[in-house]
Design a protein around this motif. Structure first.
Motif, PDB file in Angstrom:
ATOM      1  N   SER A 122       0.797  -1.217   0.000  1.00  0.00           N
ATOM      2  CA  SER A 122       0.000   0.000   0.000  1.00  0.00           C
ATOM      3  C   SER A 122       0.838   1.279   0.000  1.00  0.00           C
ATOM      4  O   SER A 122       1.991   1.292   0.436  1.00  0.00           O
ATOM      5  CB  SER A 122      -0.892  -0.018   1.248  1.00  0.00           C
ATOM      6  OG  SER A 122      -1.477   1.230   1.469  1.00  0.00           O
ATOM      7  N   SER A 123       0.196   2.343  -0.512  1.00  0.00           N
ATOM      8  CA  SER A 123       0.637   3.728  -0.289  1.00  0.00           C
ATOM      9  C   SER A 123       1.871   4.131  -1.080  1.00  0.00           C
ATOM     10  O   SER A 123       2.556   5.078  -0.710  1.00  0.00           O
ATOM     11  CB  SER A 123       0.871   3.983   1.211  1.00  0.00           C
ATOM     12  OG  SER A 123      -0.187   3.456   1.973  1.00  0.00           O
ATOM     13  N   THR A 124       2.144   3.442  -2.165  1.00  0.00           N
ATOM     14  CA  THR A 124       3.316   3.754  -2.992  1.00  0.00           C
ATOM     15  C   THR A 124       2.981   4.610  -4.202  1.00  0.00           C
ATOM     16  O   THR A 124       3.876   5.130  -4.856  1.00  0.00           O
ATOM     17  CB  THR A 124       3.970   2.459  -3.496  1.00  0.00           C
ATOM     18  OG1 THR A 124       3.039   1.745  -4.327  1.00  0.00           O
ATOM     19  CG2 THR A 124       4.394   1.561  -2.341  1.00  0.00           C
ATOM     20  N   SER A 125       1.708   4.764  -4.527  1.00  0.00           N
ATOM     21  CA  SER A 125       1.325   5.313  -5.833  1.00  0.00           C
ATOM     22  C   SER A 125       1.731   6.762  -6.030  1.00  0.00           C
ATOM     23  O   SER A 125       2.168   7.143  -7.123  1.00  0.00           O
ATOM     24  CB  SER A 125      -0.183   5.175  -6.031  1.00  0.00           C
ATOM     25  OG  SER A 125      -0.885   5.897  -5.036  1.00  0.00           O
ATOM     26  N   ILE A 126       1.583   7.589  -5.012  1.00  0.00           N
ATOM     27  CA  ILE A 126       1.865   9.007  -5.207  1.00  0.00           C
ATOM     28  C   ILE A 126       3.363   9.227  -5.412  1.00  0.00           C
ATOM     29  O   ILE A 126       3.782  10.010  -6.270  1.00  0.00           O
ATOM     30  CB  ILE A 126       1.328   9.844  -4.021  1.00  0.00           C
ATOM     31  CG1 ILE A 126      -0.178   9.617  -3.852  1.00  0.00           C
ATOM     32  CG2 ILE A 126       1.589  11.331  -4.258  1.00  0.00           C
ATOM     33  CD1 ILE A 126      -0.790  10.332  -2.663  1.00  0.00           C
ATOM     34  N   SER A 127       4.175   8.520  -4.642  1.00  0.00           N
ATOM     35  CA  SER A 127       5.629   8.627  -4.825  1.00  0.00           C
ATOM     36  C   SER A 127       6.023   8.204  -6.238  1.00  0.00           C
ATOM     37  O   SER A 127       6.825   8.864  -6.908  1.00  0.00           O
ATOM     38  CB  SER A 127       6.364   7.759  -3.802  1.00  0.00           C
ATOM     39  OG  SER A 127       6.133   8.194  -2.492  1.00  0.00           O
ATOM     40  N   ALA A 128       5.480   7.065  -6.690  1.00  0.00           N
ATOM     41  CA  ALA A 128       5.832   6.562  -8.020  1.00  0.00           C
ATOM     42  C   ALA A 128       5.338   7.507  -9.105  1.00  0.00           C
ATOM     43  O   ALA A 128       6.067   7.823 -10.061  1.00  0.00           O
ATOM     44  CB  ALA A 128       5.250   5.167  -8.218  1.00  0.00           C
ATOM     45  N   ALA A 129       4.084   7.956  -8.985  1.00  0.00           N
ATOM     46  CA  ALA A 129       3.537   8.867  -9.988  1.00  0.00           C
ATOM     47  C   ALA A 129       4.320  10.169 -10.026  1.00  0.00           C
ATOM     48  O   ALA A 129       4.542  10.751 -11.101  1.00  0.00           O
ATOM     49  CB  ALA A 129       2.063   9.132  -9.697  1.00  0.00           C
ATOM     50  N   LEU A 130       4.753  10.648  -8.868  1.00  0.00           N
ATOM     51  CA  LEU A 130       5.588  11.851  -8.834  1.00  0.00           C
ATOM     52  C   LEU A 130       6.880  11.621  -9.598  1.00  0.00           C
ATOM     53  O   LEU A 130       7.354  12.507 -10.330  1.00  0.00           O
ATOM     54  CB  LEU A 130       5.876  12.225  -7.380  1.00  0.00           C
ATOM     55  CG  LEU A 130       6.795  13.426  -7.149  1.00  0.00           C
ATOM     56  CD1 LEU A 130       6.221  14.687  -7.789  1.00  0.00           C
ATOM     57  CD2 LEU A 130       7.026  13.640  -5.648  1.00  0.00           C
ATOM     58  N   GLY A 131       7.449  10.430  -9.463  1.00  0.00           N
ATOM     59  CA  GLY A 131       8.647  10.111 -10.224  1.00  0.00           C
ATOM     60  C   GLY A 131       8.414  10.168 -11.718  1.00  0.00           C
ATOM     61  O   GLY A 131       9.221  10.726 -12.477  1.00  0.00           O
ATOM     62  N   PHE A 132       7.290   9.587 -12.179  1.00  0.00           N
ATOM     63  CA  PHE A 132       6.952   9.649 -13.597  1.00  0.00           C
ATOM     64  C   PHE A 132       6.771  11.102 -14.048  1.00  0.00           C
ATOM     65  O   PHE A 132       7.240  11.506 -15.119  1.00  0.00           O
ATOM     66  CB  PHE A 132       5.668   8.870 -13.873  1.00  0.00           C
ATOM     67  CG  PHE A 132       5.834   7.378 -13.868  1.00  0.00           C
ATOM     68  CD1 PHE A 132       6.656   6.752 -14.790  1.00  0.00           C
ATOM     69  CD2 PHE A 132       5.168   6.592 -12.944  1.00  0.00           C
ATOM     70  CE1 PHE A 132       6.813   5.366 -14.795  1.00  0.00           C
ATOM     71  CE2 PHE A 132       5.311   5.211 -12.934  1.00  0.00           C
ATOM     72  CZ  PHE A 132       6.138   4.603 -13.867  1.00  0.00           C
ATOM     73  N   ALA A 133       6.054  11.886 -13.242  1.00  0.00           N
ATOM     74  CA  ALA A 133       5.763  13.270 -13.617  1.00  0.00           C
ATOM     75  C   ALA A 133       7.036  14.113 -13.711  1.00  0.00           C
ATOM     76  O   ALA A 133       7.229  14.875 -14.667  1.00  0.00           O
ATOM     77  CB  ALA A 133       4.792  13.881 -12.606  1.00  0.00           C
ATOM     78  N   ILE A 134       7.911  13.977 -12.735  1.00  0.00           N
ATOM     79  CA  ILE A 134       9.150  14.757 -12.743  1.00  0.00           C
ATOM     80  C   ILE A 134      10.054  14.309 -13.891  1.00  0.00           C
ATOM     81  O   ILE A 134      10.722  15.132 -14.542  1.00  0.00           O
ATOM     82  CB  ILE A 134       9.870  14.637 -11.394  1.00  0.00           C
ATOM     83  CG1 ILE A 134       9.031  15.289 -10.282  1.00  0.00           C
ATOM     84  CG2 ILE A 134      11.252  15.249 -11.452  1.00  0.00           C
ATOM     85  CD1 ILE A 134       8.831  16.788 -10.438  1.00  0.00           C
ATOM     86  N   ALA A 135      10.094  13.013 -14.168  1.00  0.00           N
ATOM     87  CA  ALA A 135      10.901  12.518 -15.288  1.00  0.00           C
ATOM     88  C   ALA A 135      10.417  13.119 -16.602  1.00  0.00           C
ATOM     89  O   ALA A 135      11.223  13.523 -17.458  1.00  0.00           O
ATOM     90  CB  ALA A 135      10.846  10.994 -15.349  1.00  0.00           C
ATOM     91  N   ASN A 136       9.100  13.192 -16.784  1.00  0.00           N
ATOM     92  CA  ASN A 136       8.548  13.821 -17.988  1.00  0.00           C
ATOM     93  C   ASN A 136       8.895  15.303 -18.048  1.00  0.00           C
ATOM     94  O   ASN A 136       9.189  15.850 -19.113  1.00  0.00           O
ATOM     95  CB  ASN A 136       7.032  13.640 -18.029  1.00  0.00           C
ATOM     96  CG  ASN A 136       6.624  12.263 -18.504  1.00  0.00           C
ATOM     97  OD1 ASN A 136       7.418  11.546 -19.108  1.00  0.00           O
ATOM     98  ND2 ASN A 136       5.384  11.883 -18.238  1.00  0.00           N
ATOM     99  N   LYS A 137       8.850  15.946 -16.896  1.00  0.00           N
ATOM    100  CA  LYS A 137       9.179  17.372 -16.846  1.00  0.00           C
ATOM    101  C   LYS A 137      10.629  17.611 -17.255  1.00  0.00           C
ATOM    102  O   LYS A 137      10.928  18.501 -18.054  1.00  0.00           O
ATOM    103  CB  LYS A 137       8.924  17.899 -15.430  1.00  0.00           C
ATOM    104  CG  LYS A 137       9.227  19.375 -15.249  1.00  0.00           C
ATOM    105  CD  LYS A 137       8.913  19.803 -13.817  1.00  0.00           C
ATOM    106  CE  LYS A 137       9.213  21.286 -13.617  1.00  0.00           C
ATOM    107  NZ  LYS A 137       8.914  21.712 -12.222  1.00  0.00           N
TER     108      LYS A 137
END
Length: 641
Positions: A122-137
């Motif tokens: 549980s509770s990993t999604s926001i950290s992982a999604a933030l990683g995807f978002a920053i990588a795209n940025k």
């Protein structure tokens, strides 16, 4: 075979790109067919049902509005992803869920490009999604990252750590809070739905941005007052003040089953320049299937069931489950000891502590999905003279390892760890396997680590834990039924670090830890039939080792084999170290260690998993026979061979 549901519209959707070709007016029919297909599939395979039914409309809307897989959709925990799998090219295999060679019951990167991040904890999604978002940025890519997190998962600190660090992602990050217990916001009504649509609209966001830029030109006190007034007004209406303070623009709550509300709000969020954004969606577990709606807890994870009646298949009556043996014995211990208390991390029934909660509610603590807090909380209780039992699945205790080391072991506090789901766990696969606890606990100074060979041994070990006040102590036991042995009327306090001889022999010694003892005894029968007299020992303790017993067995038998349901670094490694430190290696000792292989094993029936791992009776016999073919040489030479 159960009759397949009629799904004419779903039959035309093979990937989300097909879904996005449909008119919005047809999405209601599609969602209904998707729900029917999910129910039919899980009726065949078993698995997680209620959570998946609760997100059918949300899953449909997300894939309709966002450009998946370019936009990254991350599910948390992942057990609600069956509808997602049906829509993303895996419908033809959906009736292989959680079976050997079939689909995982969770998201899995190697399974599909639509699963960008594997999740079963549980509770990993926001950290992982933030990683995807920053990588795209950083790369200048346009894709967004969408994290779907349940309200239960929001009880873990990791979710808030990620949110506190998310500001830099801007509008590339969207968090969907799936509130399926109505636990955060008031019930959804027409006014809140209307407000959500308005405050997520481009016009409102543009007006808000203009007001913000104007306010910045005001004297600072007025600027701050304007900002707070805006946040407070929307927080009063919709409950989003906490998320605003963490840097998120809050939208909601909205009805997660009303596509006419979901689609425009998500489209507004997709197109917004404001960000990051949190969308609060209220759903109902088991939605659309009456048996699941009536008893969502019982339909969270289900056996195969009859789709018409909802009646689940029942396993034939058998021995009690280990978790229930643990729970019953802990209740018995607490009856005579008011200092005993029990802690779980959101798994009261899964750990057998529901019985304790009913008997002693004032001494029972469910801390939510917060294993780190659970361990340090237990340490505090122990430091103040209580006798806490911290009951956590082996795979989840991994999340609190620093607390185990720093807050418990270093301070030598008598926290009792009840480690459920030790060893391989069948349909839940690698993410839930309890493979590493012997290794990561037995390496720590001050720890006592036990493994129950059967349910009677578990009773003795719970009693031993209750009376052990000189430091941390752990007992591990597997998922599922016991072996059928009679439970002791009076529990025995085991001597710390002492094993037992279960069967006497002369040529071969099998040193077992945990429930592989039954396979060790089968192997001994087969070896005896070959004229190879075999001793079987249940060591009981991975730490401290019964050094006297082990040395006796190693020096009095031609071949010795250790076996455990744990990874390299556990019992076998400690026995090898003992043999090295005491000079037994130099005597040409023949010692073999049998443990879980150095890989993550996929889901299958437990007996097949253990056969694949080489930890069944046939593998023990094969290991002994291969060792006996080498009549000379040192342990080092044997290891190289």
């Amino acid at each position: 075979m159960a009759q397949l549901p009629q799904t004419p519209l779903l039959d035309t959707v093979h990937t989300p790109s097909d879904l996005r070709q449909l008119p919005a007016s047809s999405l209601r029919q599609l969602a209904d067919e998707l729900r029917a297909e999910t129910i039919a599939a899980v009726g065949v395979t078993g698995g997680h049902l209620g959570s998946g039914l609760g997100v059918v409309e949300l899953t449909t809307a997300l894939h309709y509005v966002f450009d998946t897989p370019s936009d990254r959709l991350v599910w948390d925990v992942g057990h609600q992803c069956y509808p997602h799998k049906i829509l993303t090219g895996r419908r033809d295999r959906i009736r292989t869920l959680r079976t050997g060679g079939g689909l995982s019951g969770f998201t899995k990167r190697s399974e599909s490009e639509y699963d960008p991040f594997g999740a079963a904890h549980s509770s990993t999604s926001i950290s992982a999604a933030l990683g995807f978002a920053i990588a795209n940025k950083i790369a200048g890519k346009p894709g967004k990252a969408i994290a779907v997190i349940g309200d239960g998962a929001m009880s873990a600190g990791m979710a808030y750590e990620a949110m506190n660090n998310a500001q830099g992602a801007g509008n590339r990050l969207v968090v969907i809070l799936n509130d399926n217990d109505m636990s955060i916001a008031p019930p959804v009504g027409g006014l809140s739905a209307y407000l959500s649509r308005i405050v997520s609209s481009r016009e409102f966001l543009g007006l808000r941005d203009l007001a913000r830029r104007v306010a910045k030109k005001l004297p600072r006190p007025l600027h701050q007052a304007a900002r707070k007034t805006d946040e407070f007004a929307r927080g009063m209406a919709m409950g989003g003040t906490l998320f605003e303070e963490l840097g998120f623009y809050y939208v909601g709550p909205i009805d997660g089953h009303n596509l006419e509300q979901l689609i425009p709000v998500l489209e507004n969020v997709r197109d917004a320049e404001e960000g990051p954004i949190l969308v609060h969606v209220v759903t109902k577990k088991g939605k659309g299937y009456a048996p699941a709606e009536a008893a969502a807890d019982k339909y969270h994870g289900v056996q195969k069931f009859d789709v018409i009646t909802g009646v689940q298949s029942k396993a034939p009556p058998g021995p009690p489950h280990y978790q229930n043996v643990f729970g019953a014995q802990l209740v018995a211990e607490a009856a005579s000891d008011p200092t005993i208390c029990a802690i779980t991390a959101a798994m009261p029934s899964g750990t057998g502590l529901d019985a304790f909660a009913k008997a002693y509610p004032e001494r029972f603590f469910d801390v939510g999905i917060a294993e780190q807090h659970a361990v340090t909380f237990a340490a505090g209780l122990a430091a103040q003279g209580m006798r806490p039992f911290c009951a956590i699945y082996s795979t989840f205790l991994q999340r609190a390892y620093d607390q185990v080391v720093h807050d418990v072991a270093i301070q030598n506090l008598p926290v009792r760890f009840a480690i459920d789901r030790a060893g391989l766990v069948g349909a839940d696969g690698a993410t839930h396997a309890g493979s590493f606890d012997v290794t990561y606990l037995a390496t720590l100074p001050n720890f006592v680590v036990m493994a129950a060979a059967d349910e009677a041994e578990l009773v003795h070990m719970v009693h031993t834990c209750a009376l052990h006040d000189s430091g941390p102590i752990a007992v591990r036991y597997p998922r599922g039924n016991g072996t059928g042995v009679a439970l002791p009327a009076t529990p025995e306090r085991l001597e710390i670090g002492k094993g037992r001889i279960v069967r006497e022999g002369k040529k071969v010694a099998i040193l077992s830890l945990g429930t592989r003892l039954a396979e060790a005894l089968k192997a001994a029968d087969a070896l005896d039939a070959r004229g190879l007299s075999t001793t079987v020992a249940d060591l009981r303790f991975a730490k401290p080792l019964d050094e006297a017993l082990i040395r006796k067995l190693l020096t009095s038998h031609e071949v010795a084999v250790t076996i455990e349901e744990a990874s390299v670094g556990g019992l076998g490694a400690h026995v090898l170290t003992l043999a090295s430190d005491t000079g037994l290696i130099d005597a040409g000792l023949k010692l073999r260690t049998m443990r879980l292989p150095d890989l993550f094993q996929d889901q299958d029936k437990p007996e097949k998993q253990y056969a694949e791992a080489g930890l069944d009776a046939d593998a023990i016999v094969d290991t002994v026979l291969k060792a006996l073919r080498h009549n000379s040489g040192s342990l080092v030479e044997e290891a190289r061979a």
